[in-house]
Motif scaffolding. Sequence first.
Motif, mmCIF file in Angstrom:
data_model
loop_
_atom_site.group_PDB
_atom_site.id
_atom_site.type_symbol
_atom_site.label_atom_id
_atom_site.label_comp_id
_atom_site.label_asym_id
_atom_site.label_seq_id
_atom_site.Cartn_x
_atom_site.Cartn_y
_atom_site.Cartn_z
ATOM 1 N N CYS A 21 -4.146 -0.446 -6.771
ATOM 2 C CA CYS A 21 -4.135 -0.927 -5.325
ATOM 3 C C CYS A 21 -4.936 0.723 -4.000
ATOM 4 C CB CYS A 21 -2.603 -0.695 -4.496
ATOM 5 S SG CYS A 21 -1.715 -1.638 -5.678
ATOM 6 N N LEU A 22 -4.337 1.603 -4.283
ATOM 7 C CA LEU A 22 -4.947 2.794 -3.992
ATOM 8 C C LEU A 22 -6.946 2.677 -3.377
ATOM 9 C CD1 LEU A 22 -2.915 5.682 -4.044
ATOM 10 C CD2 LEU A 22 -2.719 3.712 -1.979
ATOM 11 N N SER A 23 -7.266 2.321 -4.874
ATOM 12 C CA SER A 23 -8.709 2.330 -4.950
ATOM 13 C C SER A 23 -9.199 0.946 -4.480
ATOM 14 C CB SER A 23 -9.431 2.493 -6.709
ATOM 15 O OG SER A 23 -8.814 1.377 -6.847
ATOM 16 N N GLU A 24 -8.690 -0.017 -4.354
ATOM 17 C CA GLU A 24 -9.380 -0.972 -4.010
ATOM 18 C C GLU A 24 -8.545 -1.597 -2.741
ATOM 19 O OE1 GLU A 24 -7.220 -3.756 -6.471
ATOM 20 O OE2 GLU A 24 -8.130 -3.608 -7.652
ATOM 21 N N ASP A 25 -7.975 -0.759 -1.810
ATOM 22 C CA ASP A 25 -7.893 -1.183 -0.404
ATOM 23 C C ASP A 25 -9.089 -0.204 -0.004
ATOM 24 O OD1 ASP A 25 -5.670 -1.974 -0.586
ATOM 25 O OD2 ASP A 25 -4.475 -0.565 -0.201
ATOM 26 N N GLU A 27 -8.601 0.664 3.838
ATOM 27 C CA GLU A 27 -8.187 1.693 4.119
ATOM 28 C C GLU A 27 -7.040 2.081 2.896
ATOM 29 O OE1 GLU A 27 -6.262 2.931 8.463
ATOM 30 O OE2 GLU A 27 -7.633 1.511 8.411
ATOM 31 N N PRO A 28 -6.770 2.990 2.844
ATOM 32 C CA PRO A 28 -5.447 3.250 1.371
ATOM 33 C C PRO A 28 -4.229 3.842 2.058
ATOM 34 C CG PRO A 28 -7.609 4.237 0.495
ATOM 35 C CD PRO A 28 -8.214 3.623 2.360
ATOM 36 N N TYR A 29 -3.343 3.468 1.719
ATOM 37 C CA TYR A 29 -2.052 2.967 2.369
ATOM 38 C C TYR A 29 -0.469 3.725 1.020
ATOM 39 C CZ TYR A 29 -0.779 -1.053 2.881
ATOM 40 O OH TYR A 29 -0.777 -2.339 2.263
ATOM 41 N N PHE A 30 -0.152 4.380 1.714
ATOM 42 C CA PHE A 30 0.713 4.025 1.075
ATOM 43 C C PHE A 30 2.545 3.285 1.546
ATOM 44 C CE2 PHE A 30 -0.320 7.844 -0.230
ATOM 45 C CZ PHE A 30 -0.313 8.670 -1.546
ATOM 46 N N ARG A 31 2.445 2.043 0.282
ATOM 47 C CA ARG A 31 3.270 1.190 0.410
ATOM 48 C C ARG A 31 4.832 1.745 0.792
ATOM 49 N NH1 ARG A 31 -1.827 0.538 -1.080
ATOM 50 N NH2 ARG A 31 -1.633 -1.622 -0.845
ATOM 51 N N LEU A 32 5.820 0.688 1.664
ATOM 52 C CA LEU A 32 7.075 0.969 1.536
ATOM 53 C C LEU A 32 7.675 0.610 0.084
ATOM 54 C CD1 LEU A 32 9.486 1.985 3.485
ATOM 55 C CD2 LEU A 32 9.610 -0.134 3.997
ATOM 56 N N SER A 33 7.297 -0.414 -0.137
ATOM 57 C CA SER A 33 8.040 -1.102 -0.792
ATOM 58 C C SER A 33 7.889 0.626 -2.576
ATOM 59 C CB SER A 33 7.507 -1.959 -2.156
ATOM 60 O OG SER A 33 6.198 -2.220 -2.401
ATOM 61 N N TRP A 34 6.770 1.001 -2.465
ATOM 62 C CA TRP A 34 6.260 2.205 -3.797
ATOM 63 C C TRP A 34 8.150 3.098 -3.858
ATOM 64 C CZ3 TRP A 34 1.249 2.961 -2.755
ATOM 65 C CH2 TRP A 34 0.196 1.868 -3.829
#
Length: 70
Positions: A21-25, A27-34
């Motif tokens: 997910c971080l490599s495909e975004d 603008e990478p961000y840490f999801r709240l659900s994580w």
Amino acid sequence: MPLKVFSKKRLGHGLAYCPACLSEDPEPYFRLSWRLALYTFCPYHEILMHDRCPNCAAPVVFQRTELGKY
């Protein structure tokens, strides 16, 4: 999930994240659900979530990245 941070020592695992997910975004961000402990696999990529650096095994603690910068 508890990070077990005491002073500057990190005794627990870090925040879980999906490296795909971080490599495909754009603008990478840490999801709240994580932050929820029940997420052990990414629902989109169906891969195991990581909770530490794959190179040095240090926990991911992005909240403390500003320390040491003036």
